[in-house]
Design an enzyme around this catalytic site. Structure first.
Site, PDB file in Angstrom:
ATOM      1  N   ARG A 101     -58.128  21.719  37.911  1.00  0.00           N
ATOM      2  CA  ARG A 101     -58.067  20.891  36.706  1.00  0.00           C
ATOM      3  C   ARG A 101     -59.353  20.061  36.633  1.00  0.00           C
ATOM      4  O   ARG A 101     -59.706  19.375  37.591  1.00  0.00           O
ATOM      5  CB  ARG A 101     -56.882  19.929  36.757  1.00  0.00           C
ATOM      6  CG  ARG A 101     -55.574  20.569  37.106  1.00  0.00           C
ATOM      7  CD  ARG A 101     -54.424  19.666  36.750  1.00  0.00           C
ATOM      8  NE  ARG A 101     -54.275  19.679  35.324  1.00  0.00           N
ATOM      9  CZ  ARG A 101     -53.713  20.671  34.635  1.00  0.00           C
ATOM     10  NH1 ARG A 101     -53.252  21.733  35.256  1.00  0.00           N
ATOM     11  NH2 ARG A 101     -53.617  20.616  33.337  1.00  0.00           N
ATOM     12  N   TYR A 127     -66.943   8.987  48.623  1.00  0.00           N
ATOM     13  CA  TYR A 127     -67.421   8.332  47.394  1.00  0.00           C
ATOM     14  C   TYR A 127     -68.841   8.802  47.096  1.00  0.00           C
ATOM     15  O   TYR A 127     -69.670   8.845  47.998  1.00  0.00           O
ATOM     16  CB  TYR A 127     -67.413   6.806  47.553  1.00  0.00           C
ATOM     17  CG  TYR A 127     -66.468   6.161  46.565  1.00  0.00           C
ATOM     18  CD1 TYR A 127     -66.736   6.247  45.194  1.00  0.00           C
ATOM     19  CD2 TYR A 127     -65.306   5.525  46.973  1.00  0.00           C
ATOM     20  CE1 TYR A 127     -65.859   5.707  44.280  1.00  0.00           C
ATOM     21  CE2 TYR A 127     -64.431   4.983  46.055  1.00  0.00           C
ATOM     22  CZ  TYR A 127     -64.706   5.074  44.700  1.00  0.00           C
ATOM     23  OH  TYR A 127     -63.847   4.547  43.792  1.00  0.00           O
ATOM     24  N   GLU A 184     -70.730   8.012  43.781  1.00  0.00           N
ATOM     25  CA  GLU A 184     -71.176   7.603  42.431  1.00  0.00           C
ATOM     26  C   GLU A 184     -72.641   7.984  42.236  1.00  0.00           C
ATOM     27  O   GLU A 184     -73.461   7.794  43.133  1.00  0.00           O
ATOM     28  CB  GLU A 184     -71.004   6.096  42.260  1.00  0.00           C
ATOM     29  CG  GLU A 184     -69.552   5.713  42.029  1.00  0.00           C
ATOM     30  CD  GLU A 184     -69.358   4.211  41.890  1.00  0.00           C
ATOM     31  OE1 GLU A 184     -70.350   3.459  42.055  1.00  0.00           O
ATOM     32  OE2 GLU A 184     -68.222   3.802  41.618  1.00  0.00           O
ATOM     33  N   THR A 214     -62.679  22.591  29.624  1.00  0.00           N
ATOM     34  CA  THR A 214     -61.900  22.374  30.836  1.00  0.00           C
ATOM     35  C   THR A 214     -62.250  23.511  31.772  1.00  0.00           C
ATOM     36  O   THR A 214     -62.843  24.520  31.368  1.00  0.00           O
ATOM     37  CB  THR A 214     -60.381  22.412  30.555  1.00  0.00           C
ATOM     38  OG1 THR A 214     -60.074  23.651  29.905  1.00  0.00           O
ATOM     39  CG2 THR A 214     -59.939  21.254  29.670  1.00  0.00           C
ATOM     40  N   LYS A 217     -58.147  26.501  32.469  1.00  0.00           N
ATOM     41  CA  LYS A 217     -57.354  27.372  31.591  1.00  0.00           C
ATOM     42  C   LYS A 217     -57.769  28.827  31.869  1.00  0.00           C
ATOM     43  O   LYS A 217     -57.539  29.294  32.962  1.00  0.00           O
ATOM     44  CB  LYS A 217     -57.555  26.944  30.140  1.00  0.00           C
ATOM     45  CG  LYS A 217     -57.085  25.491  29.889  1.00  0.00           C
ATOM     46  CD  LYS A 217     -57.227  25.124  28.432  1.00  0.00           C
ATOM     47  CE  LYS A 217     -56.557  23.830  28.079  1.00  0.00           C
ATOM     48  NZ  LYS A 217     -57.243  22.604  28.375  1.00  0.00           N
ATOM     49  N   ASP A 225     -65.988  22.632  21.771  1.00  0.00           N
ATOM     50  CA  ASP A 225     -65.051  22.436  22.880  1.00  0.00           C
ATOM     51  C   ASP A 225     -64.424  23.799  23.151  1.00  0.00           C
ATOM     52  O   ASP A 225     -63.523  24.232  22.434  1.00  0.00           O
ATOM     53  CB  ASP A 225     -64.000  21.398  22.458  1.00  0.00           C
ATOM     54  CG  ASP A 225     -62.933  21.182  23.524  1.00  0.00           C
ATOM     55  OD1 ASP A 225     -62.892  21.955  24.490  1.00  0.00           O
ATOM     56  OD2 ASP A 225     -62.137  20.238  23.354  1.00  0.00           O
TER      57      ASP A 225
HETATM   58  C1  LIG Z   1     -59.452  22.266  23.159  1.00  0.00           C
HETATM   59  C2  LIG Z   1     -59.070  21.313  24.254  1.00  0.00           C
HETATM   60  N1  LIG Z   1     -59.913  20.324  24.576  1.00  0.00           N
HETATM   61  C3  LIG Z   1     -59.622  19.429  25.528  1.00  0.00           C
HETATM   62  C4  LIG Z   1     -58.430  19.491  26.219  1.00  0.00           C
HETATM   63  C5  LIG Z   1     -58.109  18.402  27.195  1.00  0.00           C
HETATM   64  O1  LIG Z   1     -58.154  18.801  28.513  1.00  0.00           O
HETATM   65  P1  LIG Z   1     -57.455  17.931  29.633  1.00  0.00           P
HETATM   66  O2  LIG Z   1     -55.993  18.129  29.503  1.00  0.00           O
HETATM   67  O3  LIG Z   1     -58.057  18.465  30.898  1.00  0.00           O
HETATM   68  O4  LIG Z   1     -57.865  16.505  29.416  1.00  0.00           O
HETATM   69  C6  LIG Z   1     -57.532  20.511  25.934  1.00  0.00           C
HETATM   70  C7  LIG Z   1     -56.261  20.574  26.677  1.00  0.00           C
HETATM   71  O5  LIG Z   1     -55.315  21.172  26.346  1.00  0.00           O
HETATM   72  C8  LIG Z   1     -57.846  21.430  24.907  1.00  0.00           C
HETATM   73  O6  LIG Z   1     -56.992  22.401  24.561  1.00  0.00           O
END
Ligand SMILES: Cc1ncc(COP(=O)(O)O)c(C=O)c1O
Length: 426
Positions: A228, A47, A49, A219, A222, A193
């Site tokens: 993950r 843990y 935090e 993320t 990918k 993002d």
């Molecule tokens: C552009 C984008 N943002 C966020 C996410 C979310 O990621 P997670 O599935 O790890 O929550 C994805 C997932 O496919 C995504 O394509």
């Protein structure tokens, strides 16, 4: 305890499924043995935090080292000034940014989900659309590229507090500079993002959004080929105080707002085993071999797009700048839905996903499109000739939807081909 053969037998089945098939889901990849080892390590027992050097639990001196290493490496990888590596997923990273930057009901602007955007960019069934006032921009009908004129018009009229760029099914590069300009004009925060193209950005094959955005989320699993998880980064804007005051009247830095939004705002204890695996994957992405891998991901994606075009398919936007190929099936097979196509290909051990295409005439449950991606197949060693062969397999299956024998024959070829492409130490 006796070994839980029930679950380990299931895990073995999944391993065999991954090994024998062609993996074309654009958001998936195969992690290295080292990434896997770190995820399955003793760090899962701890843990922690809080953040390195300021934790709420004793005994954190070791996990402090690995979390700090993850932070240092990801900053170097993306040329960032600040990083938070604790978000459990991409959705959590985005939720933390919303929590730090918006109050319930505030307006933000993101790409329409059915034009390639992500659930967390304003879908009515997601926290982003439920808790906040989501506005959207589209792609243009004529070339399926982001309609920046429309984005600017909506931004000037509605004055959202946050503008989001980035997508789940958009095969093209972004004009980040243009969005930052309108964000500055209306005093909005510009968030990118980069979940999908992060690996290509790390390899400097696509524009680095940190040069333009106030905040960047991603993320790690990918194109980046890590475990993950999620991350939040900031570039030169990280020192901006944003004028947001605490109850005591102090002005807070965005970095501090974001840290607080992740923990304690969104999450409890960080997944230190996953954070260590993130550190491993960032180290791998800093190695020169990662650039060669990403170059091949892109070459394979471009080969796949061209092979589909040569066979009469409608490839959205006419090609790809990244690892994604989005196909509108209606041109070649007007009766075939994305859902049926996904299932047919699944029978041949080719894994893809149905996807809405811009201006789709079908529902999200049926769809008219298929989304393909090359990160996973490239990790297995695919080069252009194999990609051409895979498109041939796909075309054979989709052209013979009622012919179980032909589909079974393709599956045999797929399995035989993939047995020649082993994975790491598997
Ligand atoms: C552009 C984008 N943002 C966020 C996410 C979310 O990621 P997670 O599935 O790890 O929550 C994805 C997932 O496919 C995504 O394509």
């Amino acid at each position: 305890m006796k070994r839980d053969t029930q679950i380990f037998d299931i895990i073995e089945l999944e391993k065999q499924r991954q090994l024998k098939g062609v993996e074309l889901i654009a958001s998936e990849n195969f992690v290295s043995d080292q990434v896997m080892e770190a995820m399955g390590s003793v760090l899962t027992n701890k843990y922690a935090e809080g953040y390195p050097g300021r934790r709420y639990y004793g005994g954190c001196e070791v996990v402090d080292l690995s979390e700090q290493l993850a932070i240092d490496r990801v900053k170097k990888l993306f040329n960032a000034e600040w990083a938070n590596v604790q978000p459990h997923s991409g959705a959590q990273a985005n939720a933390a940014v919303f929590l730090a930057c918006l109050k319930a009901g505030d307006k933000f602007l993101g790409l329409n989900l059915s034009h390639g955007g992500h659930l967390t960019h304003g879908s009515p069934v997601n926290f982003s659309g439920l808790m906040y006032h989501a506005l959207e921009y589209n792609v243009k009908e004529e070339d399926q590229r982001v309609d920046y004129d429309q984005l600017e018009t909506v931004a000037r009229k509605e004055r959202p507090k946050v503008i989001i760029a980035g997508a789940s099914a958009y095969p093209r590069e972004w004009d980040y500079a243009r969005i930052r300009k309108v964000a500055d004009e209306i005093g909005a925060i510009f968030m990118v993002d980069m979940a999908h193209p992060a690996g290509m950005i790390a390899a400097e094959l696509l524009e680095n959004p940190l040069k333009y955005a106030h905040i960047v989320t991603s993320t790690t699993h990918k194109t980046l080929r890590g475990p993950r998880g999620g991350i939040i980064l900031m570039g030169k804007d990280f020192e901006n105080p944003w004028g947001i005051k605490t109850p005591k009247g102090e002005v807070r830095m965005m970095s501090s707002l974001l840290d607080s939004a992740v923990f304690p705002g969104m999450q409890g204890g960080p997944l230190e085993h996953v954070i260590a695996a993130k550190a491993v994957s960032f180290g791998e992405a800093l190695d020169p071999s990662f650039k060669i891998y990403q170059q091949q991901v892109r070459k394979n994606a471009q080969t796949m797009a061209q092979s589909f075009i040569d066979k009469g398919y409608n490839v959205i936007s006419g090609g790809t700048d990244n690892h994604i190929i989005l196909v509108d099936l209606r041109t070649k097979f007007p009766q075939l839905t994305g859902k049926v196509a996904e299932n047919l290909l699944g029978e041949a051990d080719i894994t893809t996903n149905k996807n809405m295409v811009p201006f789709d005439s079908r529902s999200p449950f049926q769809t008219s499109g298929l989304r393909f991606g090359t990160p996973a197949i490239t990790t297995r060693g695919a080069k252009e000739p194999l990609i051409q062969e895979i498109v041939e397999f796909i075309d054979t299956v989709l052209s013979n939807p009622e012919d179980a024998k032909t589909i079974a024959a393709v599956r045999e070829k797929v399995n035989a081909t993939m047995s020649q492409f082993p994975l790491f130490g598997w």
